[in-house]
Scaffold this motif. Structure first.
Motif, mmCIF file in Angstrom:
data_model
loop_
_atom_site.group_PDB
_atom_site.id
_atom_site.type_symbol
_atom_site.label_atom_id
_atom_site.label_comp_id
_atom_site.label_asym_id
_atom_site.label_seq_id
_atom_site.Cartn_x
_atom_site.Cartn_y
_atom_site.Cartn_z
ATOM 1 N N ALA A 128 0.856 -1.184 0.000
ATOM 2 C CA ALA A 128 0.000 0.000 0.000
ATOM 3 C C ALA A 128 0.890 1.231 0.000
ATOM 4 O O ALA A 128 2.028 1.188 0.462
ATOM 5 C CB ALA A 128 -0.918 0.005 1.233
ATOM 6 N N THR A 129 0.362 2.325 -0.505
ATOM 7 C CA THR A 129 1.182 3.533 -0.587
ATOM 8 C C THR A 129 1.527 4.083 0.791
ATOM 9 O O THR A 129 2.577 4.696 0.979
ATOM 10 C CB THR A 129 0.461 4.604 -1.419
ATOM 11 O OG1 THR A 129 -0.880 4.753 -0.940
ATOM 12 C CG2 THR A 129 0.421 4.221 -2.897
ATOM 13 N N ILE A 130 0.642 3.867 1.759
ATOM 14 C CA ILE A 130 0.878 4.287 3.145
ATOM 15 C C ILE A 130 0.485 3.156 4.075
ATOM 16 O O ILE A 130 -0.597 2.564 3.922
ATOM 17 C CB ILE A 130 0.068 5.555 3.502
ATOM 18 C CG1 ILE A 130 0.466 6.730 2.598
ATOM 19 C CG2 ILE A 130 0.250 5.926 4.969
ATOM 20 C CD1 ILE A 130 -0.424 7.949 2.779
ATOM 21 N N VAL A 131 1.331 2.832 5.053
ATOM 22 C CA VAL A 131 1.016 1.797 6.035
ATOM 23 C C VAL A 131 1.489 2.236 7.417
ATOM 24 O O VAL A 131 2.396 3.066 7.546
ATOM 25 C CB VAL A 131 1.674 0.436 5.686
ATOM 26 C CG1 VAL A 131 1.181 -0.090 4.355
ATOM 27 C CG2 VAL A 131 3.193 0.548 5.694
ATOM 28 N N ASN A 132 0.865 1.669 8.431
ATOM 29 C CA ASN A 132 1.338 1.811 9.808
ATOM 30 C C ASN A 132 2.021 0.512 10.203
ATOM 31 O O ASN A 132 1.438 -0.566 10.027
ATOM 32 C CB ASN A 132 0.174 2.068 10.771
ATOM 33 C CG ASN A 132 -0.595 3.325 10.454
ATOM 34 O OD1 ASN A 132 -0.037 4.297 9.947
ATOM 35 N ND2 ASN A 132 -1.883 3.324 10.757
#
Length: 348
Positions: A135-139
């Motif tokens: 994903a382009t942003i992850v935690n």
């Protein structure tokens, strides 16, 4: 350190069922206090990702709900963990995707990869599934993050996780310096094992595969000779001190037994299907062969990152394709074609 509690929207690669791979928009929740928010740059497609897409399962890990794929990832920290642990915003990082733990079966404390409750990013081994990081942003938990040295690009570091799998497998072989080693299966893990073996000082590295392209990659990575997997006579004549079995096929394991020197060691890193498998056990007994399993890795990723940074580990030949995340299906199709591809990267 960050106090960011906002949600975000990201583009992710999600497996919904066998044959159903989608690129879709997801909501990324506010990170927990021990989590950093990461902008993913590259992700390498692994065999397990391919299995979830093709079959809806990877071995006995069966998709019971849609799941974000991916565990071979690198990126840049957007917001550091609010609790102050891990790297700060702006740090380029690779990711160790395992979470060891779990009660039950005993295991050596210094080998957390064998812990019974160990989870992995992008795995359906448990339910609810462990979401991946395509994903382009992850935690991600800050403990998973490994800061990258100056001079090591994110693209090169994208191979740190699979190279750590290969590094662990070679370490299970013991001291390979000056030895003749055969690698059966020259896919990405096999080719990375060749590169690790070269760095470790193996005198002769012979790669075996069904197809020409993987053998070309293995040669570029350090193999001095190649054999077709169908040439049983030539494989048996190798008499390798060490064999790395990376095909994940029972025929590859049979070739490993036949091609090993008497008293040799076979490291089995290619994961065979679950259940009983045919094996040349009688021959292994009479030759006093050592059959050794190799599963994932522990802290070898740190050694891999250092070796990539100082140039002693050359994996430049392994990546053959790069696709934008929006063409994830094309990337998976390319990765599935093992006759024509090595490691396939998604660019986020």
């Amino acid at each position: 350190m960050s106090s960011n509690t906002s949600t975000a929207t990201a583009t992710a690669v999600v497996a919904h069922a066998a044959g159903d791979l989608r690129v879709e928009s997801i909501e990324v929740p506010a990170p927990a206090a021990h989590e950093a928010r990461i902008a993913i740059a590259y992700g390498g497609i692994c065999g397990s990702d391919l299995h979830y897409w093709s079959h809806g399962a990877a071995g006995e890990s069966i998709l019971k709900a849609h799941m974000i794929l991916g565990h071979e990832i690198v990126g840049t920290v957007i917001d550091g963990a609010a609790d102050g642990t891990g790297p700060a915003a702006g740090t380029r990082v690779a990711v160790h995707p395992a979470t060891p733990g779990g009660a039950g079966a005993r295991y050596p404390e210094d080998r957390p990869n064998l812990s019974p409750g160990c989870t992995y990013l992008g795995s359906a081994a448990r339910f609810p599934h462990t979401e991946g990081a395509f994903a382009t942003i992850v935690n991600l938990p800050s403990r998973m993050l490994r800061s990258l040295p100056e001079g090591l690009s994110l693209r090169d570091a994208a191979l740190a996780e699979p190279a750590a799998v290969a590094w662990h497998a070679v370490s299970r072989a013991g001291d390979v310096a000056g030895k003749r080693v055969m690698v059966i299966g020259a896919g990405p893990i096999g080719a990375l094992a060749v590169a690790v073996l070269k760095r470790a000082g193996a005198a002769e590295i012979i790669a075996v595969d069904m197809f020409d392209k993987p053998l070309e990659i293995a040669t570029s990575a350090g193999a001095i000779a190649t054999l077709k997997a169908t040439d049983a006579e030539a494989i048996a004549a190798v008499e390798a001190d060490v064999v790395i079995e990376a095909s994940g096929n029972h025929r590859g394991l049979a070739s490993a037994v036949r091609g090993s020197v008497r008293g040799g060691r076979i490291v089995m890193v290619g994961l065979l299907p679950s259940g009983e498998q045919p094996a040349l056990i009688s021959l292994a007994i009479t030759r006093e062969l050592e059959l050794v399993g190799s599963f994932r890795f522990n802290d070898e990723i740190d050694e891999v990152i250092a070796a990539l940074a100082d140039g002693t580990l050359d994996v430049s030949a392994i990546v053959t394709h790069e696709f934008d995340v929006n063409d994830a299906l094309g990337a998976f199709e390319a990765a599935r074609n093992s006759a024509e591809s090595g490691k396939v990267l998604l660019k986020f």
